[in-house]
Design a protein around this motif. Structure first.
Motif, mmCIF file in Angstrom:
data_model
loop_
_atom_site.group_PDB
_atom_site.id
_atom_site.type_symbol
_atom_site.label_atom_id
_atom_site.label_comp_id
_atom_site.label_asym_id
_atom_site.label_seq_id
_atom_site.Cartn_x
_atom_site.Cartn_y
_atom_site.Cartn_z
ATOM 1 N N ASP A 1 0.795 -1.226 0.000
ATOM 2 C CA ASP A 1 0.000 0.000 0.000
ATOM 3 C C ASP A 1 0.830 1.279 0.000
ATOM 4 O O ASP A 1 0.307 2.351 -0.291
ATOM 5 C CB ASP A 1 -0.991 0.015 1.171
ATOM 6 C CG ASP A 1 -0.308 -0.017 2.525
ATOM 7 O OD1 ASP A 1 0.857 -0.435 2.607
ATOM 8 O OD2 ASP A 1 -0.953 0.361 3.514
ATOM 9 N N ASP B 1 2.650 -7.359 1.667
ATOM 10 C CA ASP B 1 2.802 -6.494 2.831
ATOM 11 C C ASP B 1 1.848 -7.046 3.889
ATOM 12 O O ASP B 1 0.693 -7.373 3.585
ATOM 13 C CB ASP B 1 2.422 -5.060 2.447
ATOM 14 C CG ASP B 1 2.614 -4.055 3.565
ATOM 15 O OD1 ASP B 1 3.096 -4.426 4.654
ATOM 16 O OD2 ASP B 1 2.265 -2.888 3.341
ATOM 17 N N VAL B 2 2.295 -7.187 5.119
ATOM 18 C CA VAL B 2 1.480 -7.806 6.169
ATOM 19 C C VAL B 2 0.283 -6.948 6.542
ATOM 20 O O VAL B 2 -0.775 -7.457 6.879
ATOM 21 C CB VAL B 2 2.352 -8.126 7.405
ATOM 22 C CG1 VAL B 2 1.499 -8.587 8.574
ATOM 23 C CG2 VAL B 2 3.372 -9.191 7.052
ATOM 24 N N ASN B 3 0.441 -5.630 6.443
ATOM 25 C CA ASN B 3 -0.633 -4.710 6.812
ATOM 26 C C ASN B 3 -0.898 -3.796 5.616
ATOM 27 O O ASN B 3 -0.065 -2.973 5.269
ATOM 28 C CB ASN B 3 -0.206 -3.899 8.030
ATOM 29 C CG ASN B 3 -1.291 -3.011 8.556
ATOM 30 O OD1 ASN B 3 -2.170 -2.568 7.822
ATOM 31 N ND2 ASN B 3 -1.229 -2.741 9.843
ATOM 32 N N GLY C 1 -4.132 -0.653 6.740
ATOM 33 C CA GLY C 1 -4.705 -0.904 8.050
ATOM 34 C C GLY C 1 -5.383 -2.256 8.208
ATOM 35 O O GLY C 1 -5.902 -2.559 9.278
ATOM 36 N N GLU C 2 -5.383 -3.075 7.152
ATOM 37 C CA GLU C 2 -6.034 -4.385 7.222
ATOM 38 C C GLU C 2 -4.998 -5.502 7.136
ATOM 39 O O GLU C 2 -4.096 -5.437 6.302
ATOM 40 C CB GLU C 2 -7.028 -4.547 6.071
ATOM 41 C CG GLU C 2 -8.182 -3.564 6.120
ATOM 42 C CD GLU C 2 -9.173 -3.818 4.994
ATOM 43 O OE1 GLU C 2 -10.118 -4.588 5.219
ATOM 44 O OE2 GLU C 2 -8.967 -3.243 3.905
ATOM 45 N N PRO C 3 -5.134 -6.533 7.974
ATOM 46 C CA PRO C 3 -4.200 -7.659 7.893
ATOM 47 C C PRO C 3 -4.366 -8.416 6.575
ATOM 48 O O PRO C 3 -5.472 -8.575 6.072
ATOM 49 C CB PRO C 3 -4.565 -8.555 9.082
ATOM 50 C CG PRO C 3 -5.692 -7.903 9.795
ATOM 51 C CD PRO C 3 -6.104 -6.681 9.041
ATOM 52 N N ILE C 4 -3.254 -8.905 6.050
ATOM 53 C CA ILE C 4 -3.199 -9.521 4.717
ATOM 54 C C ILE C 4 -3.625 -10.984 4.711
ATOM 55 O O ILE C 4 -3.717 -11.601 3.651
ATOM 56 C CB ILE C 4 -1.755 -9.381 4.147
ATOM 57 C CG1 ILE C 4 -1.726 -9.632 2.632
ATOM 58 C CG2 ILE C 4 -0.801 -10.331 4.864
ATOM 59 C CD1 ILE C 4 -2.462 -8.627 1.820
ATOM 60 N N TYR C 5 -3.953 -11.555 5.844
ATOM 61 C CA TYR C 5 -4.145 -13.003 5.936
ATOM 62 C C TYR C 5 -5.231 -13.595 5.041
ATOM 63 O O TYR C 5 -5.043 -14.717 4.553
ATOM 64 C CB TYR C 5 -4.282 -13.427 7.400
ATOM 65 C CG TYR C 5 -3.023 -13.066 8.138
ATOM 66 C CD1 TYR C 5 -1.840 -13.762 7.889
ATOM 67 C CD2 TYR C 5 -2.975 -11.982 9.006
ATOM 68 C CE1 TYR C 5 -0.651 -13.399 8.503
ATOM 69 C CE2 TYR C 5 -1.797 -11.622 9.627
ATOM 70 C CZ TYR C 5 -0.636 -12.323 9.379
ATOM 71 O OH TYR C 5 0.537 -11.960 9.985
ATOM 72 N N THR D 1 7.444 -7.051 5.796
ATOM 73 C CA THR D 1 7.009 -6.374 7.009
ATOM 74 C C THR D 1 8.168 -5.693 7.712
ATOM 75 O O THR D 1 9.313 -6.118 7.570
ATOM 76 C CB THR D 1 6.330 -7.362 7.987
ATOM 77 O OG1 THR D 1 5.962 -6.674 9.183
ATOM 78 C CG2 THR D 1 7.235 -8.523 8.342
ATOM 79 N N TYR E 1 8.208 -5.656 10.913
ATOM 80 C CA TYR E 1 8.235 -6.301 12.225
ATOM 81 C C TYR E 1 8.986 -7.622 12.243
ATOM 82 O O TYR E 1 9.139 -8.229 13.292
ATOM 83 C CB TYR E 1 6.799 -6.522 12.734
ATOM 84 C CG TYR E 1 6.037 -5.239 12.849
ATOM 85 C CD1 TYR E 1 6.307 -4.333 13.870
ATOM 86 C CD2 TYR E 1 5.064 -4.898 11.920
ATOM 87 C CE1 TYR E 1 5.628 -3.132 13.966
ATOM 88 C CE2 TYR E 1 4.370 -3.709 12.003
ATOM 89 C CZ TYR E 1 4.658 -2.829 13.031
ATOM 90 O OH TYR E 1 3.979 -1.643 13.118
#
Length: 129
Positions: free
Chosen positions: A20, A64-66, A69-73, A90, A92
């Motif tokens: 994003d 991207d993991v986030n 603002g939304e988790p990518i899962y 990420t 993190y």
């Protein structure tokens, strides 16, 4: 293993990019093009990423993991259902990845071109058996 072998693995593959942040997305695209890859996307929103993950043709995905603002899962789950490899991106590190995806490769932001190449090559080779 030589660098040339690594180059061969990535040359011509299609990589789904979900990111994003425009600057990171452009950097990723440039790196992937340097590796000889074709970029699918990028997707900057979860809904777009999910559609692309389910419908597009690609060899591996960088997520991207986030995303906004939304988790990518949900996207990772769609890719896993297709049996395709993915790499998380990420700031993190691997500690921030949820189960059942903790075994997936992670490239930690900020990453170098060499880090990305090594991680992508490993993911693609592992998927090829």
């Amino acid at each position: 293993m030589t660098a040339e072998t690594n180059d061969d693995v990535l040359t011509g593959i299609r990589v789904l990019v979900v990111e994003d942040e425009a600057a990171i997305s452009m950097l990723l695209e440039d790196m992937l093009l340097d590796f000889g890859c074709t970029v699918v996307g990028p997707a900057a929103r979860l809904s777009t990423a999910l559609e692309m993950a389910e419908a597009e043709t690609y060899t591996v995905a960088i997520l991207d993991v986030n995303v906004a603002g939304e988790p990518i899962y949900p996207v990772a789950e769609a890719i896993a259902r297709r049996g395709l490899p993915l790499v998380f991106s990420t700031g993190y590190g691997g500690a921030g990845i949820r189960e059942p995806f903790r075994d997936r490769p992670v490239v930690q932001k900020p990453f170098s071109q060499a880090d990305l190449k090594r991680t992508l090559t490993g993911a693609v080779k592992a998927a090829q058996g």
